[in-house]
Scaffold this active site. Structure first.
Site, PDB file in Angstrom:
ATOM      1  N   GLU A  12       0.805  -1.217   0.000  1.00  0.00           N
ATOM      2  CA  GLU A  12       0.000   0.000   0.000  1.00  0.00           C
ATOM      3  C   GLU A  12       0.839   1.269   0.000  1.00  0.00           C
ATOM      4  O   GLU A  12       0.312   2.356  -0.258  1.00  0.00           O
ATOM      5  CB  GLU A  12      -0.949  -0.019   1.200  1.00  0.00           C
ATOM      6  N   GLY A  78     -12.277  -4.296   1.481  1.00  0.00           N
ATOM      7  CA  GLY A  78     -13.225  -5.269   0.955  1.00  0.00           C
ATOM      8  C   GLY A  78     -14.525  -4.580   0.604  1.00  0.00           C
ATOM      9  O   GLY A  78     -15.083  -3.838   1.410  1.00  0.00           O
ATOM     10  N   MET A 153     -13.044  -9.733   6.940  1.00  0.00           N
ATOM     11  CA  MET A 153     -14.471 -10.052   6.835  1.00  0.00           C
ATOM     12  C   MET A 153     -14.725 -11.055   5.720  1.00  0.00           C
ATOM     13  O   MET A 153     -15.042 -10.689   4.590  1.00  0.00           O
ATOM     14  CB  MET A 153     -15.266  -8.776   6.593  1.00  0.00           C
ATOM     15  N   MET A 174      -9.354  -2.221   8.025  1.00  0.00           N
ATOM     16  CA  MET A 174      -8.886  -2.505   9.379  1.00  0.00           C
ATOM     17  C   MET A 174      -8.159  -1.350  10.074  1.00  0.00           C
ATOM     18  O   MET A 174      -7.636  -1.553  11.170  1.00  0.00           O
ATOM     19  CB  MET A 174      -7.984  -3.750   9.358  1.00  0.00           C
ATOM     20  N   GLU A 175      -8.125  -0.153   9.470  1.00  0.00           N
ATOM     21  CA  GLU A 175      -7.380   0.946  10.091  1.00  0.00           C
ATOM     22  C   GLU A 175      -8.085   2.304  10.094  1.00  0.00           C
ATOM     23  O   GLU A 175      -7.841   3.131  10.969  1.00  0.00           O
ATOM     24  CB  GLU A 175      -6.016   1.140   9.391  1.00  0.00           C
ATOM     25  N   ASP A 198     -10.937  -7.118  -2.680  1.00  0.00           N
ATOM     26  CA  ASP A 198     -11.825  -8.281  -2.609  1.00  0.00           C
ATOM     27  C   ASP A 198     -13.247  -7.781  -2.405  1.00  0.00           C
ATOM     28  O   ASP A 198     -13.463  -6.627  -2.029  1.00  0.00           O
ATOM     29  CB  ASP A 198     -11.406  -9.225  -1.469  1.00  0.00           C
TER      30      ASP A 198
END
Length: 230
Positions: A12, A78, A153, A174-175, A198
């Site tokens: 990233e 996601g 997830m 997640m952040e 995804d």
């Protein structure tokens, strides 16, 4: 203008770091900070590590040590919206936690005690990101709610619960909400830009492994374009 950029993973931040001029490197608190010039702006690029705690530590160190004028979180997510595809870009209008539950004390689902339910992103930064994506003409984009939690997830029951709790959610990662909370506490404007690696319910683990670099690249391209307009 001094811009702080945060990505969790090497995939990233790699493109951004490769295009920085004469970056200096600092390792602090398990995070890596690269200070230099990118697209004509002074930039502090941060590789935070994965998850809410790592993101909170990195953001706090970034703001305290380097005092950027704004913070942009880049990376993968996601997709939850039905019409999102791999590589599409979501710009957050606001961030919320999907895995926080203190509703027993009268708070909203996702709201941490003594904190707002959502962390709105800066409207000027949102507009700049939208303009840049439109000019690029490369990616489908949406603006809306992104949610954060310390889980990948992919389990059907977890996906179903998140959809029920946050029906307007476009994507999950997640952040970002942790970064948003720290920026809120420091009163620094921020933005989250994520490209889809995804799609919820569609062989996510395999998709993430295959497309994390694509997602990281798409998100980073938007950030580089934005820097030229800030």
């Amino acid at each position: 203008m001094k811009v702080g950029i945060i990505g969790a993973m090497e995939q990233e931040v790699a493109l951004l770091r490769s295009q920085m001029s004469n970056p200096t490197t600092l390792q602090l608190g398990g995070c890596e900070f690269y200070q230099g010039t990118l697209a004509g702006k002074e930039v502090i690029l941060t590789r935070s590590g994965i998850g809410k705690v790592a993101a909170s530590v990195a953001t706090s160190l970034l703001l305290e040590k380097f005092a950027p004028d704004c913070v942009i979180n880049t990376g993968s997510a996601g997709g939850f919206a039905q019409d999102l595809h791999i590589g599409d870009v979501v710009i957050a209008s606001e961030m919320r936690f999907h895995d926080v539950d203190v509703t027993a004390f009268g708070y909203e689902m996702g709201q941490m005690a003594q904190q707002p339910a959502a962390f709105p992103c800066d409207e000027t930064l949102i507009a700049v990101a939208q303009d840049c994506i439109a000019e690029q003409g490369k990616h489908q984009t949406k603006v809306g709610l992104i949610c954060t939690g310390d889980q990948f997830m992919c389990k059907p029951d977890a996906i179903a619960k998140a959809r029920a709790d946050f029906p307007q959610m476009l994507a999950v990662e997640m952040e970002g909400a942790a970064i948003g909370q720290v920026c809120h506490m420091f009163k620094v404007p921020y933005l989250v830009v994520r490209a889809m690696s995804d799609i919820a319910g569609k062989e996510q683990v395999e998709s993430f492994d295959a497309f994390i670099e694509v997602a990281g690249k798409h998100s980073a391209e938007v950030i580089i374009k934005m820097l030229g307009k800030l």
